[in-house]
Enzyme design. Sequence first.
Site, mmCIF file in Angstrom:
data_model
loop_
_atom_site.group_PDB
_atom_site.id
_atom_site.type_symbol
_atom_site.label_atom_id
_atom_site.label_comp_id
_atom_site.label_asym_id
_atom_site.label_seq_id
_atom_site.Cartn_x
_atom_site.Cartn_y
_atom_site.Cartn_z
ATOM 1 N N GLY A 121 0.836 -1.199 0.000
ATOM 2 C CA GLY A 121 0.000 0.000 0.000
ATOM 3 C C GLY A 121 0.868 1.244 0.000
ATOM 4 O O GLY A 121 0.692 2.129 -0.811
ATOM 5 N N GLU A 127 7.662 2.397 8.560
ATOM 6 C CA GLU A 127 8.085 3.548 7.759
ATOM 7 C C GLU A 127 9.461 4.113 8.091
ATOM 8 O O GLU A 127 10.084 4.757 7.252
ATOM 9 C CB GLU A 127 7.018 4.647 7.871
ATOM 10 C CG GLU A 127 5.715 4.159 7.258
ATOM 11 C CD GLU A 127 4.513 5.038 7.555
ATOM 12 O OE1 GLU A 127 4.136 5.810 6.682
ATOM 13 O OE2 GLU A 127 3.939 4.924 8.653
ATOM 14 N N THR A 164 3.303 -6.793 5.214
ATOM 15 C CA THR A 164 4.375 -6.451 6.134
ATOM 16 C C THR A 164 4.736 -7.567 7.110
ATOM 17 O O THR A 164 5.775 -7.512 7.745
ATOM 18 C CB THR A 164 3.937 -5.228 6.955
ATOM 19 O OG1 THR A 164 2.614 -5.495 7.442
ATOM 20 C CG2 THR A 164 3.878 -3.985 6.102
#
Length: 774
Positions: A240, A740, A469
């Site tokens: 995503g 991130e 993930t």
Amino acid sequence: MNESLGKPIDRVDGRLKVTGAATYAAEYQIKNLAYGAPVLSTVTKGRIKDIDIQQAEKMPGVIGVMTSENCMMLHSPSGSDPGSGKFAEKDLLPLQNDRVLYGGQYVAVVVAETAEQAEQAAAVIKITYEEQKPVVGFEANFATAYQPGSGLGGAKTQEKRGDADAAMKSAAITTNETYTTPVYSHNAMEPHATIAEWNGDKLTVYDATQSVMGVQGLLSTILGVPKENTQVYALYIGGGFGSKGFTWANTLLAPMAAKQFNRPVKIELKRQQVFSAAGRRTQTQQKIGLGAGVDGKLTSIKHDTISETSFVDEFVETAGVATSMIYSSPNVEVKHSLVRLNRGTPCPMRAPGESVGMYALEVAMDELASKLKMDPVQLRILNHSDMDEQKKKQFSSKYLKECYQRGAEAIGWSNRNVEPGTTKQGNLLVGYGVATATYPANRSASSAKATLFADGHAEILCGTQDIGTGTYTVMTQVAADAFGLPVDKVNVKLGSSSYPKGAQSGGSQVSASVGPPIRAAALGAVSKVVKIAIADPKSPLFGKKEEDIIANNGHIQLKDNANKGESFMAILSRKGMDKIEASAKTDVSTRQQQQSSPAPDGSPEAKIEAESKTNAAVQADEKTDRKDYVFHSFGAQFAKVLVDPDLGTIRVEKISSVMDIGTVMNLKTATNQIMGGILFGMGMALMEETKYDPNNGRLVTRDLAQYLVPVHADIPEIDVQFIEKPDPFISPIGARGIGEIGVTGMAAAIANAIYNATGKRVRDLPITPDKLIV
Ligand code: MOS
């Protein structure tokens, strides 16, 4: 007690993925499925005067054409319940009027028996536009810049302490430079896709989304269907990176078309369509001013960002969010402003804010180190912030200095020559660069349900999702440890809006948010079994105290005597029970440190909230005092590059990344996460750039032949290390999110290494060979 947490176990869904058995949104085999092909505007601004669909309607296999003239009316998402997701274009619900506000905007959808028939018919639709002059060009429109409201999660867009201007004037050493970053496009491997099927007034949607709960909430509001009649699935997602965090029009167009033509409809975007109406990162211009004494101590930091948004929504790239907390300085000023352009709306992408912000700030720090003739690692350690000086609070835990030290060792920093352009390897120039990484450790309210079955296996249900993930895997580990079961006895189910509400996969928050309620729900189920045993004269644990009993390998037993106990199966079968269930909600938010509003009386969520009041793990977690802390992860990024002085070609030879992220839940998936971030940082530094035609504002780069990303041959030796110190305040698990942070600082470390190699400071990303040989 099995302690699977931390072990580098393989992905529990790995086999399903490599064999093709994992079903992605576009892959559901639905009976009578029809295919929708969107038609995109070819002008950047204007009005649709006429859509001629006659020829298209006569094409083979065509079921119908949905346009603004015949489609259903939608309800505005604004003012909807706060638990809903975010529709990315709040002022542009699809097909609701004749306005065109960017190139590539959806203007019609053809529905046909096959995807090919739909596409063919879409190509013959004739649209007459009344074209207007679009607002194009970023710098050209700086005069229209305005101050936006807050950023993601309520982030402040203007911050100040002390007097940065006065301090800059009196500083012994200063740098004042401008850094620019282009538009980037997420390019997740799986394009956005939605299948919608109506069954009477009940809607089922399979969507490629980072938030099943968010999509459920939005569809319910916008289409006017009660939540309980809206079911959303996202069992597997092919990445995503932020592009599926907000909901885009494709997710609405499929149920609209399905209703209109009374058929289940699939809309699967083409790679080219993903570039225009499914998110992107904004373009930025950042001015960074740094002032320091001759000793290198910062006295002033100024960070002024201009970014752009669309005419249909406001998205602020909060590039300066980390600037007020990352270094110690008495004077700081952070500003953000926005201009509006006729482009698709930008959205979060791969560490929104910090990605571009830490690029500019960390290159500026390198420039300051050069002026001071100081080692850039030393400069960072000298200006280390022991607390968040803006919020005046301690960090929940911080080991950044260790990150610099270990990373420097791993990259071979002692080989770096301070004088740029002086180290050679054959005829190639060698350079080393460093940058700081940081990202907030977000956690939000989440819930989960745990079930222990009489056959000895257990199940977790949680309305979050695994976007690729490793969430299925690490949550299996969390649950297995809490249940006292081996991982192969635990089945974690995610990706359905019918499960207890879990966090959206954005802002690096899933592990920290859903781990604690999953753990608490599993412990709650075990506690129920223990209570049955100690009340049962037939149990070897009869009359014992609950606190003296632990779960281990499918059994409950005395802590100090493993032989005294019995299996879950024995207890449940003796009682004639086929399962035991427990649910838990942990209402903790690190972002605003406020609790969510209680669920409506009688709702399933209210039942979970009530049960959570008796769950010891939830109570202990919620009672932890967090208000005096800010939650951040930190890291050090190091790069070694080789540059060909004649051709300007850049080879990243090695990356060393040391991350302080609290508990490492699974060394393998954690390392993967950071590696992914590193590659995003490489792409950002060297290759990626979405371009628009400067005359008409239309997209020029619309596929992976023009939009370059690192491929296997580009990938250097990557060394990832973790500090592995649990965060004592974020949760009982001690893990902060790592989705991130790996991106942040990476582009700067590479840019700084290129400067060290060549003596050339390129302040405009991406750093392509042409910029090095001018
Ligand atoms: Mo992330 S870019 O917050 O999905």
